[in-house]
Write a protein that holds these residues in place. Structure first.
Motif, PDB file in Angstrom:
ATOM      1  N   ILE A  90     -56.056  30.926  27.047  1.00  0.00           N
ATOM      2  CA  ILE A  90     -56.035  31.320  25.634  1.00  0.00           C
ATOM      3  C   ILE A  90     -57.404  31.096  24.998  1.00  0.00           C
ATOM      4  O   ILE A  90     -57.903  31.944  24.247  1.00  0.00           O
ATOM      5  N   VAL A  91     -58.037  29.964  25.305  1.00  0.00           N
ATOM      6  CA  VAL A  91     -59.388  29.700  24.775  1.00  0.00           C
ATOM      7  C   VAL A  91     -60.358  30.769  25.271  1.00  0.00           C
ATOM      8  O   VAL A  91     -61.192  31.283  24.518  1.00  0.00           O
ATOM      9  N   ARG A  92     -60.235  31.132  26.530  1.00  0.00           N
ATOM     10  CA  ARG A  92     -61.085  32.200  27.071  1.00  0.00           C
ATOM     11  C   ARG A  92     -60.846  33.522  26.340  1.00  0.00           C
ATOM     12  O   ARG A  92     -61.785  34.251  26.030  1.00  0.00           O
ATOM     13  N   ALA A  93     -59.587  33.808  26.090  1.00  0.00           N
ATOM     14  CA  ALA A  93     -59.245  35.061  25.402  1.00  0.00           C
ATOM     15  C   ALA A  93     -59.846  35.094  24.007  1.00  0.00           C
ATOM     16  O   ALA A  93     -60.366  36.124  23.564  1.00  0.00           O
ATOM     17  N   ILE A  94     -59.800  33.967  23.310  1.00  0.00           N
ATOM     18  CA  ILE A  94     -60.364  33.902  21.961  1.00  0.00           C
ATOM     19  C   ILE A  94     -61.888  34.017  22.019  1.00  0.00           C
ATOM     20  O   ILE A  94     -62.505  34.785  21.282  1.00  0.00           O
ATOM     21  N   ALA A  95     -62.500  33.257  22.925  1.00  0.00           N
ATOM     22  CA  ALA A  95     -63.966  33.240  23.024  1.00  0.00           C
ATOM     23  C   ALA A  95     -64.524  34.551  23.540  1.00  0.00           C
ATOM     24  O   ALA A  95     -65.692  34.868  23.299  1.00  0.00           O
ATOM     25  N   ALA A  96     -63.706  35.333  24.255  1.00  0.00           N
ATOM     26  CA  ALA A  96     -64.182  36.581  24.859  1.00  0.00           C
ATOM     27  C   ALA A  96     -64.665  37.587  23.827  1.00  0.00           C
ATOM     28  O   ALA A  96     -65.392  38.523  24.167  1.00  0.00           O
ATOM     29  N   ARG A  97     -64.292  37.413  22.583  1.00  0.00           N
ATOM     30  CA  ARG A  97     -64.778  38.323  21.531  1.00  0.00           C
ATOM     31  C   ARG A  97     -66.284  38.214  21.341  1.00  0.00           C
ATOM     32  O   ARG A  97     -66.924  39.175  20.924  1.00  0.00           O
ATOM     33  N   ILE A  98     -66.837  37.022  21.633  1.00  0.00           N
ATOM     34  CA  ILE A  98     -68.258  36.811  21.328  1.00  0.00           C
ATOM     35  C   ILE A  98     -69.070  36.318  22.515  1.00  0.00           C
ATOM     36  O   ILE A  98     -70.301  36.271  22.440  1.00  0.00           O
ATOM     37  N   ALA A  99     -68.416  35.958  23.623  1.00  0.00           N
ATOM     38  CA  ALA A  99     -69.155  35.388  24.760  1.00  0.00           C
ATOM     39  C   ALA A  99     -68.556  35.873  26.080  1.00  0.00           C
ATOM     40  O   ALA A  99     -67.356  36.157  26.154  1.00  0.00           O
ATOM     41  N   PRO A 100     -69.376  35.977  27.141  1.00  0.00           N
ATOM     42  CA  PRO A 100     -68.845  36.323  28.461  1.00  0.00           C
ATOM     43  C   PRO A 100     -67.829  35.274  28.902  1.00  0.00           C
ATOM     44  O   PRO A 100     -68.096  34.067  28.801  1.00  0.00           O
ATOM     45  N   ILE A 101     -66.673  35.722  29.394  1.00  0.00           N
ATOM     46  CA  ILE A 101     -65.604  34.767  29.692  1.00  0.00           C
ATOM     47  C   ILE A 101     -65.982  33.787  30.801  1.00  0.00           C
ATOM     48  O   ILE A 101     -65.463  32.666  30.828  1.00  0.00           O
ATOM     49  N   GLU A 102     -66.907  34.178  31.698  1.00  0.00           N
ATOM     50  CA  GLU A 102     -67.262  33.268  32.781  1.00  0.00           C
ATOM     51  C   GLU A 102     -68.006  32.034  32.274  1.00  0.00           C
ATOM     52  O   GLU A 102     -68.130  31.033  32.994  1.00  0.00           O
TER      53      GLU A 102
END
Length: 355
Positions: free
Chosen positions: A270-282
């Motif tokens: 879920i944190v990755r999904a939220i952060a994916a809007r502004i940063a590469p998920i890796e």
């Protein structure tokens, strides 16, 4: 690709050093721009490939010069207009390059200040440079996908037709993404009416539009969230049950004492999904410890995003961090409550991106 990536990372170091020391255009050319051209596979000492101060007379203006012309097989492939690293790229520089583009056979042009490189073509009208760059590359902040895109311009893989096709696709993708981002943040009336006609029986009056707008915005958020989470679930499943075994700062525990639970995995996704809007998920990583599960930026415990305190059988808490890395714990029912605090997550991730 590995060697090219290393060269690009070396350019990043050069660019950061130049930002502190290069005060003139010539210094910027020497420190960053010439090494940049060389990293693309062109011999900067061979006038058959790289021509400095190329004369490009424009109408009554004689003696106009392009900083660098890059040739392949004797034909002009790209124009490069250089500016000092402390100069902000904008309309003045664009207009100058626009004039040069019109009087040469080039179909690609690069405007760069050693910190950014803006790539232009003529996808809108032949032999007339587009007003917007189809690709921008930040020497100091970039990811692997951007390096991959940059590699298209390498001499060994240079193919003008595929580059122009990609330029057209990138341009429309960027414009569509910008439009959809705006609709996600604040759907306009036209968009609300477009969707409303599909879900509402009757006329879309102003009052109906205002009533539908929050629901459409929530639906967009849910759609994006679900789509990202589906992709993350596939990635996570492919990685198997592998989890980071290094304890977070201050934690020392035997491997056998650390177990990443399903709830912690869900929280991580879920944190990755939220952060994916502004940063590469890796760049969003997990590092489990005995007393909590840490979600970090770049697998760096000095860049905490949040901590999941899910090990208690009676209470669950999430520790959120601000830009100063101060932790605030919030009581939650489960990992899904992370969505309620998306703004906190995005704020701290953005702070690390800007650092």
């Amino acid at each position: 690709m590995g060697e090219f990536q290393e060269q690009v990372e070396a350019l990043a170091a050069r660019s950061k050093a130049a930002a502190r020391q290069a005060l003139t255009e010539e210094a910027t050319k020497t420190a960053v721009i010439l090494p940049f051209i060389q990293s693309l596979g062109f011999d900067v000492f061979n006038l058959e490939e790289v021509v400095p101060e190329f004369v490009a007379d424009v109408g009554m203006k004689k003696g106009e010069k392009v900083d660098f012309v890059i040739k392949i097989d004797g034909k002009i492939a790209m124009l490069v207009e250089a500016k000092p690293i402390n100069c902000k790229l904008g309309d003045t520089q664009f207009n100058q390059l626009f004039r040069y583009f019109h009087v040469t056979e080039a179909r690609l042009a690069i405007l760069t200040n050693g910190k950014e490189a803006w790539f232009f073509s003529d996808t809108d009208e032949p032999n007339k440079m587009d007003k917007r760059p189809f690709f921008t590359f930040d020497f100091q902040k970039h990811d692997k996908s951007q390096i991959q895109e940059l590699s298209r311009f390498h001499k060994n893989s240079f193919a003008i037709d595929s580059i122009i096709e990609a330029a057209s696709n990138l341009k429309y993708t960027k414009l569509a993404a910008a439009y959809l981002k705006h609709q996600l943040e604040d759907p306009d009336d036209e968009f609300v009416r477009l969707v409303g006609r599909q879900i509402h029986d009757g006329s879309i009056t102003k009052s109906v539009s205002e009533q539908l707008k929050p629901s459409i915005q929530a639906a967009l958020d849910e759609l994006i969230r679900d789509r990202i989470q589906d992709k993350l679930s596939i990635t996570f499943r492919d990685e198997g049950s592998k989890t980071a075994e290094k304890p977070a700062s201050g934690e020392v525990a035997a491997d056998s004492e650390i177990e990443t639970t399903q709830e912690e995995r869900e929280g991580f996704m879920i944190v990755r999904a939220i952060a994916a809007r502004i940063a590469p998920i890796e760049r969003i990583t997990i590092r489990d410890a005995k007393s909590y599960c840490a979600i970090l930026m770049d697998d760096n415990n000095r860049r905490p995003i949040c901590r999941l305190y899910f090990n208690s059988s009676t209470t669950k808490n999430i520790g959120f961090f601000n830009a100063e890395k101060v932790e605030t714990k919030v009581r939650v029912e489960g990992p899904e409550d992370l969505y309620k605090h998306a703004a906190k997550i995005e704020t701290v991730v953005q702070a690390y991106l800007n650092a």
